[in-house]
Design an enzyme around this catalytic site. Structure first.
Site, PDB file in Angstrom:
ATOM      1  N   ASP A  70       0.822  -1.199   0.000  1.00  0.00           N
ATOM      2  CA  ASP A  70       0.000   0.000   0.000  1.00  0.00           C
ATOM      3  C   ASP A  70       0.861   1.256   0.000  1.00  0.00           C
ATOM      4  O   ASP A  70       2.059   1.217   0.309  1.00  0.00           O
ATOM      5  CB  ASP A  70      -0.966   0.019   1.181  1.00  0.00           C
ATOM      6  CG  ASP A  70      -0.258   0.045   2.529  1.00  0.00           C
ATOM      7  OD1 ASP A  70       0.761  -0.661   2.681  1.00  0.00           O
ATOM      8  OD2 ASP A  70      -0.722   0.764   3.435  1.00  0.00           O
ATOM      9  N   GLU A 128      -0.214  -1.013   5.685  1.00  0.00           N
ATOM     10  CA  GLU A 128       0.874  -0.649   6.580  1.00  0.00           C
ATOM     11  C   GLU A 128       0.855   0.828   6.916  1.00  0.00           C
ATOM     12  O   GLU A 128       1.305   1.240   7.994  1.00  0.00           O
ATOM     13  CB  GLU A 128       2.220  -1.012   5.928  1.00  0.00           C
ATOM     14  CG  GLU A 128       3.428  -0.893   6.856  1.00  0.00           C
ATOM     15  CD  GLU A 128       4.050   0.483   6.879  1.00  0.00           C
ATOM     16  OE1 GLU A 128       4.878   0.753   7.777  1.00  0.00           O
ATOM     17  OE2 GLU A 128       3.742   1.319   5.995  1.00  0.00           O
TER      18      GLU A 128
END
Length: 355
Positions: A70, A128
């Site tokens: 991400d 994350e």
């Protein structure tokens, strides 16, 4: 479905990965492409939400090489572009540094090294960059506890292609001063909480942070005000002022140690601890870390920011940070990755996995 051609060179592959948008919570398209690309004869693939784990069918001790897929939100910095800055080529675009360059190296090696020295679990995880309760690595370790049966882990977070051992811990606390409301035309009738907060700011500004040696690496601590809030109207003396403080502390400190630093500094103020994550010791004395450093030709340095190596450390898995990209450019609008970093990290990992 977007596809990834893992036979492309690292520069092309990194740009392809960057161009599949994957802002936290929207990683499905990239996870689909990674899962499809890793359906290879020498790998066993599992999917958990928008996380993908590909494990080699090699026998022997298990190691983990991990990276998140991400990014923070786009800021007019996609599609990725290849530029020449001074004497080097750089990939400019969201995620190039944090951390799709590392993901590209992982994918390339996962496809090409069919018989590594160890059993390798390549972990590509989601979420994350957001609240830790949503972190895909934490979810994976909970849902698939067999993954924690590893001797060593490498997190391909950006480190400028250098090895960074462990990481500092991080704590956030609201330090509050209190007063008494009054009309601003008659301030002597109240007590101004914002004025009282000047003592909080003064102590932070004059505080001398420590540098603490942990297992041969020196971790520099930091203590800073990161936000301040007070007042309800332009004609009211405020009765409350909150200063949010972030403390980055050495991995040798326990939770109580870290909290004690704050409570000792502000004994007369109200404290609300809102977030705390312990650091990770570097674990460089293990045979696994020594073997990696030898194979990659690296000299370690400390990691000041918090990373998911702390999650591995909490599970008893020694872990290091090693990835392409300057971490100071992570999340920046001009995020850019020197292509040389890609090949340096690829060479270091390949040497360790196959020498």
């Amino acid at each position: 479905m977007s596809t990834l051609n893992l036979s492309k060179n690292l520069v092309e592959l990194t740009m392809d990965i960057c161009n599949i948008e994957s802002v936290s919570g929207g990683e499905a398209k990239l996870a689909d492409a990674i899962e499809e690309a890793l359906r290879l004869p020498h790998l066993t693939v599992i999917r958990d939400g928008n996380a993908v784990v590909a494990t080699t069918k090699t026998s022997g001790d298990k190691v983990i090489i991990a990276g998140h897929i991400d990014t923070v939100p786009i800021a007019n910095n996609l599609p990725a572009q290849l530029h020449h800055f001074e004497r080097e080529q750089v990939i400019v675009g969201r995620g190039s540094v944090d951390m799709k360059g590392g993901v590209a190296v992982m994918l390339k090696l996962a496809a090409e090294i069919t018989s590594p020295n160890f059993s390798v679990s390549w972990i590509f995880y989601d979420n994350e960059e957001v609240d830790s309760s949503r972190n895909g690595l934490g979810r994976l370790m909970k849902n698939h506890p067999q993954l924690a049966d590893a001797k060593f882990a490498i997190l391909c977070e950006p480190t400028s292609a250098l090895v960074e051992g462990g990481c500092n811990g991080t704590l956030r606390v609201k330090v509050s001063s209190r007063g008494v409301k009054a009309h601003s035309a008659r301030p002597w009738m109240g007590e101004n909480a914002i004025h009282k907060a000047s003592e909080i700011i003064s102590r932070l500004a004059s505080y001398q942070c420590q540098t603490i040696e942990v297992d041969g690496l020196e971790y520099r601590e930091s203590l800073n005000a990161v936000s301040i809030k007070g007042g309800i109207a332009g004609n009211v003396i405020p009765d409350l002022c909150e200063v949010e403080v972030n403390y980055r502390f050495a991995p040798s400190r326990s939770e109580q140690d870290a909290k004690s630093v704050i409570s000792d500094l502000f004994p007369e103020f109200d404290l609300e601890f809102v977030d705390l994550a312990l650091g990770a010791r570097p674990g460089l004395q293990t045979q696994w870390a020594k073997a990696f450093l030898s194979a990659s030709g690296q000299d370690p340095r400390p990691k000041y920011g918090w990373t998911d190596v702390a999650r591995f450390s909490a599970l008893g898995i020694p872990a290091i940070n090693y990835g392409p990209g300057d971490p100071s450019l992570a999340h920046a609008d001009n995020e850019n990755l020197p292509v040389g970093h890609l090949f340096d990290v690829e060479k270091g990992l390949r040497s360790w996995l196959s020498s």
